[in-house]
Design a protein around this motif. Structure first.
Motif, mmCIF file in Angstrom:
data_model
loop_
_atom_site.group_PDB
_atom_site.id
_atom_site.type_symbol
_atom_site.label_atom_id
_atom_site.label_comp_id
_atom_site.label_asym_id
_atom_site.label_seq_id
_atom_site.Cartn_x
_atom_site.Cartn_y
_atom_site.Cartn_z
ATOM 1 N N CYS A 1 -12.181 6.979 -2.141
ATOM 2 C CA CYS A 1 -10.944 6.474 -2.275
ATOM 3 C C CYS A 1 -10.858 6.326 -3.833
ATOM 4 C CB CYS A 1 -10.734 5.294 -1.539
ATOM 5 S SG CYS A 1 -9.426 4.332 -1.818
ATOM 6 N N LEU B 1 0.858 -1.311 0.056
ATOM 7 C CA LEU B 1 0.018 0.193 0.145
ATOM 8 C C LEU B 1 0.969 1.388 0.057
ATOM 9 C CD1 LEU B 1 -3.018 1.342 0.497
ATOM 10 C CD2 LEU B 1 -2.136 1.584 2.756
ATOM 11 N N ASP C 1 -13.942 -3.433 -2.937
ATOM 12 C CA ASP C 1 -13.084 -2.749 -1.895
ATOM 13 C C ASP C 1 -13.281 -2.247 -0.704
ATOM 14 O OD1 ASP C 1 -11.652 -3.347 -4.296
ATOM 15 O OD2 ASP C 1 -11.858 -1.466 -5.267
ATOM 16 N N GLU D 1 -16.580 4.910 -2.289
ATOM 17 C CA GLU D 1 -15.857 4.532 -3.506
ATOM 18 C C GLU D 1 -15.582 5.690 -4.355
ATOM 19 O OE1 GLU D 1 -18.638 3.394 -2.575
ATOM 20 O OE2 GLU D 1 -18.881 1.290 -2.955
ATOM 21 N N TYR E 1 -13.744 -5.063 1.836
ATOM 22 C CA TYR E 1 -12.512 -5.116 2.830
ATOM 23 C C TYR E 1 -11.923 -4.097 3.436
ATOM 24 C CZ TYR E 1 -11.644 -8.891 -1.029
ATOM 25 O OH TYR E 1 -11.457 -10.078 -1.852
ATOM 26 N N ILE E 2 -12.123 -2.903 3.419
ATOM 27 C CA ILE E 2 -11.892 -1.714 4.148
ATOM 28 C C ILE E 2 -12.824 -2.058 5.550
ATOM 29 C CG2 ILE E 2 -12.114 0.593 4.720
ATOM 30 C CD1 ILE E 2 -11.401 0.915 1.639
ATOM 31 N N VAL F 1 -5.203 6.098 -3.704
ATOM 32 C CA VAL F 1 -4.132 4.791 -3.666
ATOM 33 C C VAL F 1 -3.340 4.747 -4.972
ATOM 34 C CG1 VAL F 1 -4.217 2.304 -3.632
ATOM 35 C CG2 VAL F 1 -5.784 3.463 -2.135
ATOM 36 N N LYS G 1 -4.985 -4.568 -7.318
ATOM 37 C CA LYS G 1 -6.213 -4.756 -6.042
ATOM 38 C C LYS G 1 -5.801 -6.045 -5.389
ATOM 39 C CE LYS G 1 -9.840 -1.835 -7.535
ATOM 40 N NZ LYS G 1 -11.191 -1.748 -7.705
ATOM 41 N N PHE H 1 -6.606 -2.925 0.715
ATOM 42 C CA PHE H 1 -7.726 -2.374 1.245
ATOM 43 C C PHE H 1 -7.835 -2.530 2.875
ATOM 44 C CE2 PHE H 1 -8.502 -2.301 -3.401
ATOM 45 C CZ PHE H 1 -8.672 -0.781 -3.510
ATOM 46 N N ARG H 2 -7.576 -3.865 3.093
ATOM 47 C CA ARG H 2 -7.784 -4.009 4.610
ATOM 48 C C ARG H 2 -6.491 -3.054 5.376
ATOM 49 N NH1 ARG H 2 -9.276 -10.147 6.495
ATOM 50 N NH2 ARG H 2 -9.145 -8.843 8.426
ATOM 51 N N THR I 1 -12.163 2.324 -7.663
ATOM 52 C CA THR I 1 -12.320 1.415 -6.529
ATOM 53 C C THR I 1 -13.996 1.247 -6.687
ATOM 54 O OG1 THR I 1 -12.974 3.273 -5.026
ATOM 55 C CG2 THR I 1 -10.898 2.285 -4.742
#
Ligand code: NAI
Ligand code: AKG
Length: 356
Positions: free
Chosen positions: A43, A25, A122, A114, A125-126, A83, A91, A96-97, A118
């Motif tokens: 994001c 990341l 995604d 989003e 995951y966040i 990102v 990805k 994303f975590r 993204t």
């Protein structure tokens, strides 16, 4: 890059550089202003030529969110995440975590959602690492159709101003970018009887719009010069600039892209040319209005969200009215609407009972 000079000049609160070796990341979270509330902004994932480009994009987009949220009547500040990476290749769950953990560390000052590059997966995951994420599949979902509906309502308001009617039947609209928002906008316009001319850099997106909406295709560089009533930028920013303006044959510029004007003076040049520019952060607020509904005390409600998104029509009208009354370009009128609200609400909150 003189970062602190920029932060001072435009009153930024915070810039966070996120780096994680495990997931790869590399991200920038820019928080512009939290006067009205926690900062909400999407994001973006994109391949930037330089790290400086990524930081600048995050900064510009974050400031835009402050103005967008304020003018849309939301009690939210403005921020954005960028990102660095190719959204079609780079990805992963870990990426994303990892970003989610950085967002969690901000303890609610920033809520993500989003943006270009993204999607809901995604955001899922966040959400495994933080609750400060909106636009989730089981809640408000993909914001793009709502953004598109808001843009459609804003185009109707602009048409009423320029052509004396909200009717789109027979009008020609040139759409730059038929991705998430552009595709949904094309659907609304097609259903309303508009003729569509489209472009995109991805063949699959072009084919979908051509086959579903009988749209005509032009090459990306040719979209500026097509004969049309409305030019709708729905790809990336800074597309209204010294090179493109001389080609424009439209009467209205109204689309979803953030930061459409390369510089503020380009809004003035459009006005001099007799082209009505509908400020981007006013017309493209539908998505954020929808995701913000997730924060409503009674939970997300789609009907209420659609009603609020429909009011983009009224917000556009208000800005056009101010521009006429004060004889100023629409981009300046829009800034004033947003700044007035931030100042007024900050003043209201300063009244009566002071927090100790
Ligand atoms: N998705 C949303 O709800 C919101 C999006 N926006 C803005 O609207 C714009 C579009 O967003 P999305 O549709 O979500 O992104 P997207 O990535 O789904 O769609 C953008 C489309 O533009 C195309 N494109 C890129 N460069 C191009 C070029 N030079 N010429 C022609 N086409 C090009 C891409 O191939 C893609 O199909 C962005 O500026 C975004 O920041 C603003 C508010 C909310
Ligand atoms: O619509 C979203 O997902 C969040 C808001 C945002 O980032 C935007 O409006 O550009």
């Amino acid at each position: 890059m003189e970062l602190f000079k920029t932060l001072e000049e435009f009153d930024y609160e915070n810039v966070i550089l996120c780096h994680d070796k495990t997931s790869g990341l590399k991200a920038v979270i820019a928080i512009h202003d939290t006067t009205l509330g926690p900062a909400l902004g999407g994001c973006r994932m994109w391949t930037y030529d330089t790290e400086e480009d990524a930081i600048n994009d995050a900064l510009r987009l974050a400031r835009g969110m402050t103005y967008k949220n304020a003018a849309a009547g939301l009690n939210l500040g403005g921020a954005k995440t960028v990102v660095i990476g190719n959204p079609r290749k780079d990805k992963s769950e870990a990426l994303f975590r990892s970003l989610g953990r950085f967002i969690e560390g901000l303890n609610g000052r920033y809520i993500t959602a989003e943006d270009v590059g993204t999607n809901m997966k995604d955001m899922d995951y966040i959400s495994m690492e933080t609750n400060y994420v909106a636009g989730l599949a089981e809640k408000s979902g993909d914001p793009s159709p709502f953004t598109a509906y808001g843009v459609f309502r804003g185009i109707q308001a602009a048409c009423e101003e320029v052509f004396g009617t909200t009717e789109l039947k027979g009008k020609t609209v040139a759409i730059q970018g038929v991705g998430n928002v552009g595709y949904n906008l094309a659907k609304y316009l097609h259903e309303a009887g508009a003729r569509l001319i489209i472009t995109d850099i991805f063949e699959d997106n072009v084919k979908r719009a051509v086959s579903e909406f009988n749209a005509e295709y032009v090459k990306p560089d040719d979209i500026y010069g097509v004969d049309c009533d409305i030019f709708a930028p729905c790809a990336l920013g800074a597309v209204i600039n010294d090179e493109t303006i001389p080609h424009l044959k439209c009467k209205i510029v109204a689309g979803s892209s953030n930061n459409q004007l390369k510089e503020e003076r380009h809004g003035e040049i459009l006005q001099e040319k007799g082209i009505l520019y509908v400020p981007d952060f006013i017309i493209n607020a539908g998505g954020v209005i929808n995701v913000a509904e997730e924060l409503h005390p009674s939970g997300y409600n789609k009907e209420r969200a659609m009603r609020k998104v429909s009011m983009v029509y009224d917000n556009v009208k208000k800005v056009l009215q101010k521009s006429k009354e004060e004889n100023i370009p629409t981009c300046i009128a829009a800034d004033m609407v947003a700044e007035d609200r931030i100042k007024t609400i900050a003043g209201v909150r300063d009244n009566f009972i002071k927090k100790v």
